[in-house]
Design an enzyme around this catalytic site. Sequence first.
Site, short mmCIF file in Angstrom:
data_model
loop_
_atom_site.label_atom_id
_atom_site.label_comp_id
_atom_site.label_asym_id
_atom_site.label_seq_id
_atom_site.Cartn_x
_atom_site.Cartn_y
_atom_site.Cartn_z
N ARG A 230 11.57 18.43 -11.39
CA ARG A 230 11.16 18.39 -9.99
C ARG A 230 11.45 17.06 -9.32
NH1 ARG A 230 5.09 19.21 -11.04
NH2 ARG A 230 5.74 17.78 -12.66
N LYS B 13 1.25 -10.91 -1.70
CA LYS B 13 1.90 -9.64 -1.36
C LYS B 13 2.36 -8.92 -2.62
CE LYS B 13 3.95 -11.68 2.79
NZ LYS B 13 5.19 -12.04 3.45
N TYR C 224 4.91 -3.06 1.60
CA TYR C 224 4.16 -4.09 0.88
C TYR C 224 2.68 -4.06 1.24
CZ TYR C 224 5.26 -6.81 5.15
OH TYR C 224 5.42 -7.24 6.44
N ASP D 27 13.99 -15.46 13.47
CA ASP D 27 14.42 -16.00 12.18
C ASP D 27 15.59 -16.97 12.34
OD1 ASP D 27 12.47 -14.73 10.75
OD2 ASP D 27 13.75 -13.12 10.02
#
Length: 186
Positions: free
Chosen positions: A23, A71, A131, A167
């Site tokens: 499956r 995290k 996360y 960034d």
Amino acid sequence: MKILATTLKDAYLLKPNVHFDGRGYFFESYSKKDLLPFVKGEFVQDNQSLSTKKGVLRGLHLQRGVHSQGKLVRVVEGAVDDVIVDVRKGSPTYLRWEKFRLSAENFRMLYVPKGFLHGFVTLTDEVIFAYKVDEYYDRDSEQGVYYADPLFGIDWGVDEPILSDKDRANPLYFDSGIDFTYGGER
């Protein structure tokens, strides 16, 4: 679940036991009891991002002060090279970095402690990155460092990454004002 120490103090690579049958598959992506010896605190928030193109670079990020976050990161779809940098002054691995290949195919997860910069670059189109964090997001505590800071010399494996304006404008580490002190704790 196998929990493996990385070369960076207090960071761990997790390899879950994946059970396949006709499956598909099943695995535990998180078990508090398995991580208790390694993770200080409890996860309070789940986050997820979608990067639609190969070469998207997100990072390097962290939250500072009382809102700093540990995290547990993983890839649900696609693949990334995930990078962490220890910026805890006094840590035996201060200013060292390590890169990890995380993908939907290898099921690996990474525990990123508080006081680490974190970022990733997508290796495929359509990457779903998920996360858990042990502190709530706080916009005023958000901080970043320029992904190509020569102090670190990180090889991201991409010549022209796709970056957010934010960034792209991140400062170099020694101009960032980041101030974490390592206390020997996890």
